[in-house]
Design an enzyme around this catalytic site. Structure first.
Site, PDB file in Angstrom:
ATOM      1  N   CYS A  67       0.861  -1.177  -0.005  1.00  0.00           N
ATOM      2  CA  CYS A  67      -0.038  -0.123   0.002  1.00  0.00           C
ATOM      3  C   CYS A  67       0.778   1.220   0.039  1.00  0.00           C
ATOM      4  O   CYS A  67       1.371   1.663   1.006  1.00  0.00           O
ATOM      5  CB  CYS A  67      -1.063   0.103   1.163  1.00  0.00           C
ATOM      6  N   CYS A  70      -0.155   3.954   2.488  1.00  0.00           N
ATOM      7  CA  CYS A  70      -0.018   3.524   3.634  1.00  0.00           C
ATOM      8  C   CYS A  70       1.704   4.178   4.225  1.00  0.00           C
ATOM      9  O   CYS A  70       1.879   4.501   5.246  1.00  0.00           O
ATOM     10  CB  CYS A  70       0.147   1.994   4.010  1.00  0.00           C
TER      11      CYS A  70
END
Length: 307
Positions: A67, A70
């Site tokens: 991700c 993230c």
């Protein structure tokens, strides 16, 4: 997001199975050591995190290695947590390695950040958000915790031996410049710094990854999802409108939706107008990672449309 309330997650999060974990004092899983305000939480150790939330509010950062957003959000959350000097614990949860927690929090998109106050879940935000908003929400969280009598603190600082916290090597100057720009929300300056780093060393993969991530943050800054979706619906062949929604989807963890939208657009466009879409797809592939199955599937479809 400007208001947080436990009621917002009532019925949406089921922590009942996690509450039944063994007592933290008898669990074989290691408890957070003294001085830690940022810890890794797992399916097995989460019962301990629930207990700690009776002393200080606990922020749960649900993330995954693939991700990209993230990787932009997590350092901001860690920084704000450490600045609070033990008034908040940050528990990081790798959703791929901890499926029970991912299911309990119904993490349909990441990054997803939730808090616990005395064992009760409190929503914070989903997707990458700027540092200013992170600070606002943390301030609201502390106010809510105080209203519920959760006003303790964790031991930090001198409680940790010097040899337990090895010093990290300094960042290269241009990387440090990019991080400093990201922290103040100056994404354009961070893009420039990463571009300079790549010009000096085209093999600098950290700079390449950072450049892709900060470009995404720069492009999505100020975009409203509802407005962007309406524009994309009105202009199915409007490349910029489709780019905006794809960026927002990727930033919110909806990877397949982002890829599918751009591949559909690529297929519909005349061949002489496809190049920007292909280039954007390749850039987003790099954010998620070449080995991710969603990237492999999307790349295969792109190849089939090219030949």
């Amino acid at each position: 997001m400007t208001d947080i309330s436990p009621a917002a997650l009532r019925g949406a999060v089921d922590l009942s199975s996690l509450r039944n974990r063994p007592d933290p004092s008898t669990s074989s899983a290691p408890a957070p050591r003294v001085g830690d305000v940022v810890v890794d939480a797992t399916d097995e150790t989460f019962g301990q995190v629930l207990e700690i939330s009776r002393t200080v509010p606990v922020v749960i950062d649900l993330w995954a290695e693939w991700c990209g957003p993230c990787k932009q959000l997590s350092p901001i959350i860690e920084k704000v947590t450490r600045e609070l000097g033990g008034r908040v614990l940050l528990a990081k949860v790798d959703v791929d390695a901890n499926p029970q927690l991912a299911q309990s929090f119904r993490a349909q998109s990441i990054p997803m950040v939730v808090a616990l106050i005395a064992g009760q879940p409190v929503p914070m935000f989903t997707g990458a958000v700027p540092e200013e908003q992170v600070r606002e929400v943390f301030a609201q969280l502390l106010q809510l915790a105080a209203q519920n009598g959760v006003t303790g603190s964790l031991p930090v600082g001198d409680a940790v031996a010097d040899d337990e916290a090895p010093e990290e090597p300094p960042l290269p100057p241009l990387h440090a410049e990019a991080f400093a720009a990201i922290e103040i929300g100056d994404y354009a300056a961070a893009v420039t710094a990463y571009e300079k780093a790549l010009a000096e060393n085209p093999r600098d993969e950290d700079a390449r990854a950072g450049l892709g991530q900060v470009r995404l943050l720069d492009r999505t800054q100020g975009l409203d999802l509802q407005t962007a979706r309406a524009a994309a619906a009105d202009g199915p062949l409007d490349v910029q409108a489709q780019f905006d929604v794809a960026d927002l989807d990727l930033a919110g963890g909806h990877v397949d939706d982002a890829f599918g939208r751009l591949l559909d657009l690529f297929e519909k466009l005349p061949s002489d107008q496809r190049t920007p879409v292909r280039e954007r797809l390749v850039e987003l592939f790099g954010l998620i990672g070449a080995g991710d199955p969603r990237v492999l599937a999307a790349r295969n479809r792109l190849t089939s449309l090219l030949f």
